[in-house]
Write a protein that holds these residues in place. Structure first.
Motif, PDB file in Angstrom:
ATOM      1  N   GLU A  19       0.835  -1.208   0.000  1.00  0.00           N
ATOM      2  CA  GLU A  19       0.000   0.000   0.000  1.00  0.00           C
ATOM      3  C   GLU A  19       0.871   1.260   0.000  1.00  0.00           C
ATOM      4  O   GLU A  19       2.083   1.200   0.177  1.00  0.00           O
ATOM      5  N   SER A 258     -12.213   3.087  -5.928  1.00  0.00           N
ATOM      6  CA  SER A 258     -11.609   2.549  -4.706  1.00  0.00           C
ATOM      7  C   SER A 258     -10.094   2.786  -4.704  1.00  0.00           C
ATOM      8  O   SER A 258      -9.514   3.212  -3.701  1.00  0.00           O
ATOM      9  N   LYS A 262      -7.916   5.046  -2.015  1.00  0.00           N
ATOM     10  CA  LYS A 262      -6.842   4.425  -1.231  1.00  0.00           C
ATOM     11  C   LYS A 262      -5.497   5.111  -1.440  1.00  0.00           C
ATOM     12  O   LYS A 262      -4.727   5.294  -0.511  1.00  0.00           O
ATOM     13  N   GLY A 266      -4.097   6.937   1.779  1.00  0.00           N
ATOM     14  CA  GLY A 266      -2.885   6.295   2.300  1.00  0.00           C
ATOM     15  C   GLY A 266      -1.799   7.263   2.705  1.00  0.00           C
ATOM     16  O   GLY A 266      -0.834   6.895   3.392  1.00  0.00           O
ATOM     17  N   LEU A 292     -13.081   2.493   0.400  1.00  0.00           N
ATOM     18  CA  LEU A 292     -11.743   2.495   0.999  1.00  0.00           C
ATOM     19  C   LEU A 292     -11.333   1.094   1.448  1.00  0.00           C
ATOM     20  O   LEU A 292     -10.162   0.710   1.358  1.00  0.00           O
ATOM     21  N   GLU A 293     -12.306   0.309   1.895  1.00  0.00           N
ATOM     22  CA  GLU A 293     -12.005  -1.045   2.398  1.00  0.00           C
ATOM     23  C   GLU A 293     -12.053  -2.118   1.296  1.00  0.00           C
ATOM     24  O   GLU A 293     -11.639  -3.257   1.513  1.00  0.00           O
TER      25      GLU A 293
END
Length: 494
Positions: A19, A258, A262, A266, A292-293
């Motif tokens: 990530e 998404s 992120k 992040g 986001l998840e």
């Protein structure tokens, strides 16, 4: 055959997958710094500049090479560069390729494919997000390969209360999706006592760097930025705030994906400073939290574009670039790949089709001019490009870029015009002239810096159609009169 990976047999690949904000790039750069010679390939000129500064500050002599500038450092065996400048014949002990998920980008992806598959090095470090892992493993399946996966040590926490501008605190980065919105938000925050840095896409890299430095050293306490903040910039951010959940992508307004959420979210949290990264939204908290998840869909295809081998083969049978574009349209790409659109190249080609310019150049040279990376949506830059190519065809002096400095838009456009001029100068080996224009560009960048301060202090919300002053709390960007005029026109045509 042109798109079958030709991996160097003795090259060792090291993948850094994870990530945002997990230390992937830092780990790869440390390996490059230890090497006898190294090459860093960045997606943005700003990141190439950042690594160039970092290595030199750490005592590792490093040169800079992008399409628009070259800074040679004496004794340097390391180079920081944009990915498009990669040349497979140049050997480096360690090559670092950043943001490898860009291999799927419809316009630029092929530059990553070339760099990954034709890297001439002892060791190649590839940095990418989780969704590129399987693609890279398949692409490099016969290579000597080592995989490092990274997890965030700092948790992300989504705030359940809708954000309002009055709740802004030190360490916040407020995200919106246009320069106008950035200037407006920064101005309102300045009025309420905040010191603000600004970052947006069309801002010259030198100015972005200044704005980042102000925030890093605490001279400003808040950042207002577009999604330009999402790629490679590590700042001490406590909380990422999405002021908008939609963006205009060049065709339409759409909800953020998404992956986009992120990538930006992040950036919140910094080890030892903010041990929890916070994320806030102004609306639709449940929907945005879900995005986001969400687990990312793996990248399934990479982008391919014409290669010199393809052009050489084509030239045996045809002499016309129009025919080439028609054949590219019909060409079925190999499984697992998608074709680059080449839309900007085609539009530029129509300007010189069947002219003396087309007759003067080989297909490869002509395509090289069409492929020069500049903002081809700006009419003045298209004019400049055409006049410059005409001058090269006639073997006459290149026209100088037009410089205007009355306001921020003109300064930023002048900066781009000089950038386009520099792309041609470096391409033609005119380094002495290029140094002069780099100095002029620095002066323009200083002008942008001064103008930004002025805009923040004196920003006025105006109707984007007639220029009339709007109330600061207006939700819309056109005045009532222009709105009703538009409605009347619509009814008349219906």
């Amino acid at each position: 055959k042109a798109y079958t990976p030709s991996l160097g047999k003795k090259v060792r690949y090291v993948l850094h997958i994870g990530e945002t904000n997990t230390g992937k790039t830092h780990k790869a750069l440390e390996k490059m710094k230890e090497a006898e010679s190294g090459l860093y390939l960045a997606p943005l000129r700003l990141l190439a500049l950042e690594v160039f500064d970092k290595l030199n500050a750490d005592g590792v002599p490093c040169s800079l090479k992008t399409g628009e500038e070259e800074k040679a450092v004496e004794g340097a065996k390391h180079v920081s560069s944009t990915v498009e400048m990669f040349h497979e014949k140049d050997y480096h002990e360690v090559i670092v390729i950043d943001e490898a998920q860009m291999i799927a980008d419809k316009d630029r992806g092929f530059s990553w494919f070339r760099a990954i598959t034709q890297a001439n090095a002892k060791e190649v470090h590839i940095i990418g997000s989780n969704n590129i892992k399987m693609m890279l493993l398949n692409l490099l399946n016969e290579a000597d390969l080592e995989l490092h996966e990274y997890r965030r040590e700092i948790p992300l926490e989504v705030e359940q209360k809708e954000f309002g501008l009055k709740y802004t605190k030190k360490g916040d980065a407020l995200i919106c999706f246009s320069r106008r919105q950035v200037l407006e938000t920064a101005s309102r925050l300045k009025e309420s006592g905040h010191n603000v840095s600004m970052i947006y896409g069309s801002m010259p890299p030198e100015n972005r760097k200044r704005q980042i430095e102000l925030f890093n050293r605490g001279a400003t306490s808040v950042v207002v930025a577009t999604d330009a903040i999402g790629m490679g910039l590590n700042l001490p951010i406590r909380r990422i705030v999405f002021l908008e959940n939609e963006k205009f992508d060049g065709t339409r307004r759409r909800r953020l994906t998404s992956q986009e959420i992120k990538q930006i979210a992040g950036r919140a949290g910094r080890k030892g400073i903010y041990d929890t990264g916070k994320v806030a939204f102004t609306a639709e908290i449940k929907i945005m939290n879900k995005l986001l998840e969400q687990v990312d869909e793996p990248v399934q295809t990479f982008t391919i574009a014409p290669t010199s081998a393809v052009f050489e083969r084509f030239q045996k049978y045809y002499r016309n670039l129009g025919t080439f574009f028609e054949m590219w349209e019909r060409f079925e790409p190999p499984k697992g790949t998608k074709k680059a659109f080449l839309s900007e190249e085609r539009e530029l080609y129509e300007l010189i089709r069947d002219t003396e310019i087309e007759a003067r150049f080989s297909l490869m040279d002509l395509y090289g001019f069409l492929h020069i990376p500049f903002s081809a949506k700006e009419p003045s830059l298209i004019r400049q490009w055409l006049e410059t190519v005409e001058a090269i065809a006639e073997n006459s002096d290149l026209p100088e870029p037009i410089i205007k400095t009355r306001n921020l838009e003109e300064l930023e456009l002048s900066y781009k015009a000089i950038g386009l001029h520099l792309l041609f100068l470096y391409r033609m080996g005119k380094r002495t002239e290029a140094v002069y224009w780099e100095r002029i560009r620095e002066e323009i960048s200083d002008g942008v810096h001064d103008q930004l301060k002025d805009e923040m202090l004196n920003y006025q919300k105006k109707c984007k159609r007639c220029g009339k002053r709007l109330p600061d709390d207006s939700r819309f960007h056109i005045c009532d009169a222009c709105y009703h005029r538009g409605l009347r026109k619509t009814h008349r045509y219906n």
